[in-house]
Design a protein around this motif. Sequence first.
Motif: not given
Length: 661
Positions: A72, A244-249, A251-252, A256-257
């Motif tokens: 991932n 990584l923060l953009s991917a988390y946002a 997903e939240w 999707h990441v």
Amino acid sequence: MTAHDVGLLMLDLALILVLARVGGWLARKVGQPPVIGEIIAGIALGPTIIGPHLSTLLVPVDLRVPLSALANVGLVLFMFIVGYELDHTLIRGRERVAVSVSVGSIILPSVLGITLALWLADRHGVSADDRLPFVLFLGAAMSITAFPVLARILTDRGMHRTRLGGLALASAAVDDVIAWSLLAVVVTVAGASAEAQWHVLLALPFVALMFFVVRPLLRRLLPVHARAGRLTPPVLAVILIGLLLSAYAAEWLGVHVIFGAFIFGAVMPREGGEALRQDILEKLEQVSVLLLLPVFFFVSGIKVDLRNVGLSGLGELALILVVAISGKFVGAFVGARLQRVPLRQSFALATLMNTRGLTEIVILTVGLQLGILDSSLFSLMVVMAIVTTVMAGPLLSAFYSKRRIERDIAEAERASLGTVAARRVFAVVDDPATQKADVELAAALVGAQRPAEVVLSRLLPYRSPALEVGTGLSGELAEMARSLEETERLAARVRRDDLPVPVLSRFSSDVEHDLALQIEASGPDVVVFRSSRPGMGPVVAGELVTVASGLPERPSAVGVGWGTDADSVAALRAAALIAAARRLPLVISDSGRRASAAATELTRHGVATSVGAVPSDALVVAGGVELAEGEHVAVRAALDADASPIGDWIGMVPVEVPVPA
């Protein structure tokens, strides 16, 4: 994890890396993108080829969770690269064709995919509640074009410099934006939980925040990178943290990441950021390509199980292939023809738009993670992704041969030269730092004829293998930007209102061959190059001027030998032009009657000419191809030229230049 599990994990990572590198090498040997071999290597560790028991023995189930986590991370890095390498300048000037081709290659395969999905839904036990996301997802998955794989095919063949390559890149870029947007909607519909559905409402504000707030902040990294001259750990850390923060946002928000990673790549600064992009890709290749992406191929490959595909499964696979190939091909072909793209180029465009590669595998993996696809349909769709990518190269070669590609490159370079010049001087630049005098000499050889131009050509050999990650374009862009800047500085030294100096600069895998094609395409009257290229004589039909590596900085005169053959006459003409341009006297090293008559005529025209011994500090011009000791410039006449009298060419010598006392 126990210490034993950690040891097994290290062993399995080594096994995955070995198979991935071998698979990529074998794929490259047969003319396929390395990613195809790496995907097949991942499948080879799954139950399809070695069986479930051996697959589990080699990679125990307990280790597949940490491997999935690594996969991932690799997926996030890859999607960042996909977004980073999308460049709006690829579309500039090609908007109508690109939109027409991309819309056609999305609508038709999506409609056919939705129709096929309605039939497949019952066969794969899709419930009524899940039918809408299943149908939409399959339609969107059929419309994907792998922009990185398509760009890699074009760069490997040198086609990205042609009109067809530009149209293909532009169409794939538009296709990527539209298709990823559709998939984001589909994944949001399928993946959002009931308690977090309100998060989806923040998706558009999130995109706006990324483009209008984060992008300007990221531009501040460019001067920091430029001052350091390299990618420093703090700059890379800022980029990775933002990614990584953009991917988390994402997903939240219930998307999707991968979409968060894609968006972060899309907002990275482009203008003036070529060097930063190349440095980032070089860093990511060391981690992403060598380790994380092979792990992703393995994690996806072990989920491909074709052992129980019977006649029914083969029928489904056949229909999937027909829908995927025909929908994409026909849609792109019709879109191209509607914009009056020639028939053969339309076929080639449609073939290129059919490449799916790793991008399709990413989408299918997301569908499997969200439960939209079951394992059997996932396996069939992976086969479709491999087949459509494998067939692209051979089909493209059938529609567009190497000779046709060379002709297109030559036509593009010929078009960049503009109107036909009365006199064209073609100067080959190997090292801009040491060839200022060469370019000034080339400008002097233009003489008084107008319209005229001096063409500067610089072909750069590929110094190292292209990066395996991404499209292969960004490294070229960074080095090409430097090359153009250096060569343009040379051009500026001699460019005038009445003397344009176009610059041709590109990469070449065979510099001598491509240089010969450039010369043939531009049809110059004079070709100027360094003495380090002795083999170019037979391919130059026009006048050939060979320059020594070190010309006198402040010569007191221009010296030339006397002769009546075509080469000697061409040398005398070149010497007169150089003397007039540099405001130097001309000395003919002969005291015969005919040489004296020539000196008198040249002096009468405005070039102070005498006969006698050539000064030791003179710039010496001679007839022929090879430079003898003490000679600085050798001139070979055009292949079909005769020894013409002075009166036929003396009008080329500028008369407005003052003659020194």
